[in-house]
Design a protein around this motif. Sequence first.
Motif, short mmCIF file in Angstrom:
data_model
loop_
_atom_site.label_atom_id
_atom_site.label_comp_id
_atom_site.label_asym_id
_atom_site.label_seq_id
_atom_site.Cartn_x
_atom_site.Cartn_y
_atom_site.Cartn_z
N THR A 18 85.43 -22.54 11.14
CA THR A 18 85.29 -20.96 10.39
C THR A 18 86.79 -20.79 10.11
O THR A 18 87.72 -20.69 11.13
CB THR A 18 84.82 -20.30 11.82
OG1 THR A 18 83.79 -20.80 11.97
CG2 THR A 18 84.74 -18.75 10.92
N ASN A 21 89.89 -14.88 9.37
CA ASN A 21 89.66 -13.74 8.39
C ASN A 21 88.30 -13.73 7.64
O ASN A 21 88.31 -12.76 6.86
CB ASN A 21 90.86 -13.29 7.61
CG ASN A 21 91.94 -13.01 8.67
OD1 ASN A 21 92.97 -13.97 8.37
ND2 ASN A 21 92.00 -12.06 9.25
N GLN A 22 87.49 -14.77 7.85
CA GLN A 22 86.10 -14.83 7.34
C GLN A 22 85.30 -14.16 8.29
O GLN A 22 85.32 -14.50 9.38
CB GLN A 22 85.85 -16.19 6.98
CG GLN A 22 84.34 -16.07 6.24
CD GLN A 22 84.06 -17.59 5.77
OE1 GLN A 22 84.93 -18.50 5.81
NE2 GLN A 22 82.72 -17.80 5.87
N VAL A 23 84.48 -13.27 7.88
CA VAL A 23 83.47 -12.48 8.50
C VAL A 23 82.16 -13.41 8.49
O VAL A 23 81.40 -13.67 7.26
CB VAL A 23 82.94 -11.24 8.00
CG1 VAL A 23 82.01 -10.71 8.94
CG2 VAL A 23 84.33 -10.39 8.34
N THR A 25 78.05 -14.20 10.66
CA THR A 25 77.23 -13.57 11.67
C THR A 25 77.08 -14.51 12.73
O THR A 25 77.01 -15.80 12.59
CB THR A 25 75.83 -13.32 11.21
OG1 THR A 25 76.27 -12.43 10.01
CG2 THR A 25 75.05 -12.93 12.02
N LYS A 68 87.26 -10.37 16.11
CA LYS A 68 86.76 -9.07 16.10
C LYS A 68 85.39 -9.05 15.84
O LYS A 68 84.78 -9.53 14.82
CB LYS A 68 87.55 -8.22 14.98
CG LYS A 68 87.18 -6.74 14.86
CD LYS A 68 87.68 -6.28 13.62
CE LYS A 68 87.04 -4.64 13.70
NZ LYS A 68 87.32 -3.83 12.04
N THR A 70 81.67 -6.84 15.53
CA THR A 70 81.05 -5.61 15.15
C THR A 70 79.62 -5.74 15.24
O THR A 70 79.24 -6.83 14.72
CB THR A 70 81.66 -5.29 13.65
OG1 THR A 70 82.90 -5.32 13.74
CG2 THR A 70 80.99 -3.98 13.30
N GLU A 115 78.76 -9.45 13.64
CA GLU A 115 79.80 -9.80 12.81
C GLU A 115 80.87 -10.16 13.48
O GLU A 115 81.32 -9.79 14.15
CB GLU A 115 79.87 -8.57 11.60
CG GLU A 115 78.61 -8.23 11.08
CD GLU A 115 78.78 -7.02 9.89
OE1 GLU A 115 80.19 -6.31 10.29
OE2 GLU A 115 77.80 -6.79 9.34
N ALA A 116 81.21 -11.44 13.10
CA ALA A 116 82.66 -12.06 13.70
C ALA A 116 83.79 -12.28 12.77
O ALA A 116 83.37 -12.91 11.75
CB ALA A 116 82.17 -13.35 14.75
N GLU A 117 84.71 -11.66 13.07
CA GLU A 117 85.90 -12.14 12.07
C GLU A 117 87.15 -12.78 12.84
O GLU A 117 87.50 -12.19 13.85
CB GLU A 117 86.73 -10.77 11.67
CG GLU A 117 87.75 -11.15 10.48
CD GLU A 117 88.39 -9.86 10.14
OE1 GLU A 117 89.28 -9.91 9.33
OE2 GLU A 117 87.86 -8.57 10.46
#
Length: 123
Positions: A18, A21-23, A25, A68, A70, A115-117
């Motif tokens: 991954t 900085n790519q979001v 799921t 991060k 959300t 959502e995971a960054e």
Amino acid sequence: MSTAIAVMALFITPQDTTPPNQVVTMNASYYGGSDGFHGRQMASGERFNAQDPTVAAHKTLPFGTKIKLTNPQTGQAQLVEVKDRGPFEPGRQLDVSAAAAKNLGFKEQGVAKLEAEIIGAKP
């Protein structure tokens, strides 16, 4: 010889691909409620604190990776750090502490699509 290679392969953790900085799921759950994990040693060597909202477990991301999270259902966000390995339930990519699940608004449900960054690794 091939048996030795196969056994060694069991102990090698694949690298996560991954990009930062790519979001993406991730299906997430939490641990540290009444499951007895509070106070146990995590894979990173630290003691698990269910009340620490920054704890996360991922199968392949390096320890210290900051994510991060959300919850798109609630808009709530939480910064976590990979400190443990897991989850071990099929279809789940992330475990967070009970405190993080509460902050993200999914403790009652137990699981959520987040959502995971990937922010980056600890220096």
